[in-house]
Scaffold this motif. Sequence first.
Motif, mmCIF file in Angstrom:
data_model
loop_
_atom_site.group_PDB
_atom_site.id
_atom_site.type_symbol
_atom_site.label_atom_id
_atom_site.label_comp_id
_atom_site.label_asym_id
_atom_site.label_seq_id
_atom_site.Cartn_x
_atom_site.Cartn_y
_atom_site.Cartn_z
ATOM 1 N N LEU A 82 -28.050 41.106 13.106
ATOM 2 C CA LEU A 82 -28.924 41.077 14.281
ATOM 3 C C LEU A 82 -30.377 41.444 14.019
ATOM 4 O O LEU A 82 -31.215 41.252 14.897
ATOM 5 N N LYS A 83 -30.708 41.970 12.841
ATOM 6 C CA LYS A 83 -32.036 42.560 12.643
ATOM 7 C C LYS A 83 -33.195 41.589 12.824
ATOM 8 O O LYS A 83 -34.279 41.995 13.224
ATOM 9 N N SER A 84 -33.005 40.304 12.558
ATOM 10 C CA SER A 84 -34.128 39.367 12.716
ATOM 11 C C SER A 84 -34.400 39.050 14.184
ATOM 12 O O SER A 84 -35.478 38.564 14.523
ATOM 13 N N GLY A 85 -33.432 39.289 15.050
ATOM 14 C CA GLY A 85 -33.613 39.039 16.481
ATOM 15 C C GLY A 85 -33.415 37.598 16.892
ATOM 16 O O GLY A 85 -33.329 37.293 18.083
ATOM 17 N N ALA A 86 -33.328 36.679 15.930
ATOM 18 C CA ALA A 86 -33.186 35.258 16.261
ATOM 19 C C ALA A 86 -31.853 35.002 16.959
ATOM 20 O O ALA A 86 -31.796 34.246 17.940
ATOM 21 N N ILE A 87 -30.778 35.636 16.484
ATOM 22 C CA ILE A 87 -29.465 35.451 17.119
ATOM 23 C C ILE A 87 -29.489 36.011 18.534
ATOM 24 O O ILE A 87 -28.903 35.437 19.453
ATOM 25 N N LEU A 88 -30.199 37.117 18.728
ATOM 26 C CA LEU A 88 -30.294 37.701 20.070
ATOM 27 C C LEU A 88 -31.016 36.752 21.018
ATOM 28 O O LEU A 88 -30.629 36.623 22.182
ATOM 29 N N CYS A 89 -32.064 36.079 20.521
ATOM 30 C CA CYS A 89 -32.775 35.101 21.360
ATOM 31 C C CYS A 89 -31.869 33.920 21.705
ATOM 32 O O CYS A 89 -31.872 33.437 22.841
ATOM 33 N N ARG A 90 -31.079 33.466 20.719
ATOM 34 C CA ARG A 90 -30.144 32.373 20.994
ATOM 35 C C ARG A 90 -29.058 32.826 21.976
ATOM 36 O O ARG A 90 -28.574 32.024 22.773
ATOM 37 N N LEU A 91 -28.683 34.094 21.924
ATOM 38 C CA LEU A 91 -27.716 34.635 22.884
ATOM 39 C C LEU A 91 -28.273 34.559 24.305
ATOM 40 O O LEU A 91 -27.578 34.136 25.228
ATOM 41 N N ILE A 92 -29.526 34.963 24.481
ATOM 42 C CA ILE A 92 -30.161 34.873 25.802
ATOM 43 C C ILE A 92 -30.157 33.428 26.288
ATOM 44 O O ILE A 92 -29.843 33.141 27.449
ATOM 45 N N ASN A 93 -30.486 32.483 25.380
ATOM 46 C CA ASN A 93 -30.499 31.073 25.761
ATOM 47 C C ASN A 93 -29.096 30.552 26.064
ATOM 48 O O ASN A 93 -28.933 29.628 26.857
ATOM 49 N N ALA A 94 -28.076 31.132 25.440
ATOM 50 C CA ALA A 94 -26.699 30.717 25.738
ATOM 51 C C ALA A 94 -26.266 31.222 27.109
ATOM 52 O O ALA A 94 -25.500 30.559 27.805
ATOM 53 N N ILE A 95 -26.771 32.384 27.495
ATOM 54 C CA ILE A 95 -26.441 32.936 28.811
ATOM 55 C C ILE A 95 -27.204 32.201 29.899
ATOM 56 O O ILE A 95 -26.636 31.761 30.894
ATOM 57 N N LYS A 96 -28.503 32.063 29.708
ATOM 58 C CA LYS A 96 -29.354 31.366 30.676
ATOM 59 C C LYS A 96 -30.212 30.370 29.890
ATOM 60 O O LYS A 96 -31.201 30.764 29.272
ATOM 61 N N PRO A 97 -29.814 29.101 29.880
ATOM 62 C CA PRO A 97 -30.481 28.107 29.038
ATOM 63 C C PRO A 97 -31.990 28.030 29.273
ATOM 64 O O PRO A 97 -32.485 28.195 30.375
ATOM 65 N N ASP A 98 -32.694 27.788 28.175
ATOM 66 C CA ASP A 98 -34.148 27.593 28.149
ATOM 67 C C ASP A 98 -34.932 28.812 28.621
ATOM 68 O O ASP A 98 -36.064 28.676 29.088
ATOM 69 N N SER A 99 -34.363 30.001 28.497
ATOM 70 C CA SER A 99 -35.105 31.213 28.838
ATOM 71 C C SER A 99 -36.207 31.456 27.821
ATOM 72 O O SER A 99 -37.332 31.782 28.175
ATOM 73 N N ILE A 100 -35.850 31.339 26.556
ATOM 74 C CA ILE A 100 -36.823 31.521 25.470
ATOM 75 C C ILE A 100 -36.980 30.175 24.779
ATOM 76 O O ILE A 100 -36.021 29.674 24.183
ATOM 77 N N PRO A 101 -38.157 29.565 24.851
ATOM 78 C CA PRO A 101 -38.348 28.271 24.175
ATOM 79 C C PRO A 101 -38.053 28.401 22.681
ATOM 80 O O PRO A 101 -38.389 29.408 22.053
ATOM 81 N N THR A 102 -37.431 27.385 22.115
ATOM 82 C CA THR A 102 -37.032 27.456 20.706
ATOM 83 C C THR A 102 -38.229 27.590 19.778
ATOM 84 O O THR A 102 -38.093 28.159 18.698
ATOM 85 N N ASN A 103 -39.401 27.111 20.193
ATOM 86 C CA ASN A 103 -40.576 27.273 19.328
ATOM 87 C C ASN A 103 -41.106 28.712 19.328
ATOM 88 O O ASN A 103 -41.918 29.071 18.493
ATOM 89 N N LYS A 104 -40.635 29.559 20.255
ATOM 90 C CA LYS A 104 -41.033 30.966 20.269
ATOM 91 C C LYS A 104 -40.078 31.844 19.473
ATOM 92 O O LYS A 104 -40.368 33.001 19.222
ATOM 93 N N ILE A 105 -38.921 31.298 19.098
ATOM 94 C CA ILE A 105 -37.977 32.060 18.283
ATOM 95 C C ILE A 105 -38.437 31.944 16.836
ATOM 96 O O ILE A 105 -38.411 30.867 16.244
ATOM 97 N N ASN A 106 -38.885 33.056 16.289
ATOM 98 C CA ASN A 106 -39.450 33.065 14.952
ATOM 99 C C ASN A 106 -38.357 33.035 13.892
ATOM 100 O O ASN A 106 -37.358 33.729 13.999
ATOM 101 N N LYS A 107 -38.602 32.243 12.872
ATOM 102 C CA LYS A 107 -37.686 32.179 11.741
ATOM 103 C C LYS A 107 -38.270 33.051 10.628
ATOM 104 O O LYS A 107 -39.444 33.316 10.585
ATOM 105 N N GLY A 108 -37.425 33.503 9.740
ATOM 106 C CA GLY A 108 -37.909 34.302 8.612
ATOM 107 C C GLY A 108 -37.666 35.782 8.838
ATOM 108 O O GLY A 108 -37.141 36.202 9.865
ATOM 109 N N ASN A 109 -38.061 36.561 7.848
ATOM 110 C CA ASN A 109 -37.795 37.996 7.872
ATOM 111 C C ASN A 109 -39.061 38.844 7.876
ATOM 112 O O ASN A 109 -39.005 40.020 7.528
ATOM 113 N N MET A 110 -40.198 38.272 8.226
ATOM 114 C CA MET A 110 -41.416 39.075 8.299
ATOM 115 C C MET A 110 -41.281 40.040 9.469
ATOM 116 O O MET A 110 -40.834 39.668 10.552
#
Length: 189
Positions: free
Chosen positions: A56-84
């Motif tokens: 869970l540390k990158s937060g990307a899975i958590l953002c996808r979880l929010i989108n699975a609960i309520k679709p399109d809550s967080i736009p996919t272009n705002k979900i950051n990839k990588g470990n910075m």
Amino acid sequence: MADYRATKSGLAAEAQEKVNSKYDAALASEILNWIKTLTGDDINTSGDRDNFYETLKSGAILCRLINAIKPDSIPTNKINKGNMAFKCMENINHFLTHAKALGVPDIELFQAVDLWEAQNLTSVVFCLQALGRKAHKHGVGFGPKEAEKNVRNFSEEQRLAGNAVIGAQMGAFKGATQSGQNFGNTRHM
């Protein structure tokens, strides 16, 4: 887990150990299974601290979880990839903002550093459990369903009729008590 931090010692180490002892691996595993089911991500659902943190540390899975609960809550272009660090912290903050919008109370939210630096994974588990309760409203909940409000509106006539009923806890006489009754021998001084 946050290898760049100095090792805690003294009271800080005792406090951290107390926080770590409250971590429930079985509940964490159930939550990871719920996340895997909703998001469709292929993740390890072992509930041990290290796996929970790494998953869970990158937060990307958590953002996808929010989108699975309520679709399109967080736009996919705002979900950051990588470990910075700052990108992962942004993901975690997006999750926290939207979890609050879904009804998770402030007291059950965690701080972003609790997850990013693995300071308090127990609070992360509690937050995800609270989110699961709130997700029942969207049909994808986890854990017990929260009770819904059941407001009753009584007319003035019905409320006044209630005054004539003697409650079962009041005895045969309204407000009667046993004060003043003495049984047995009294204490002599």
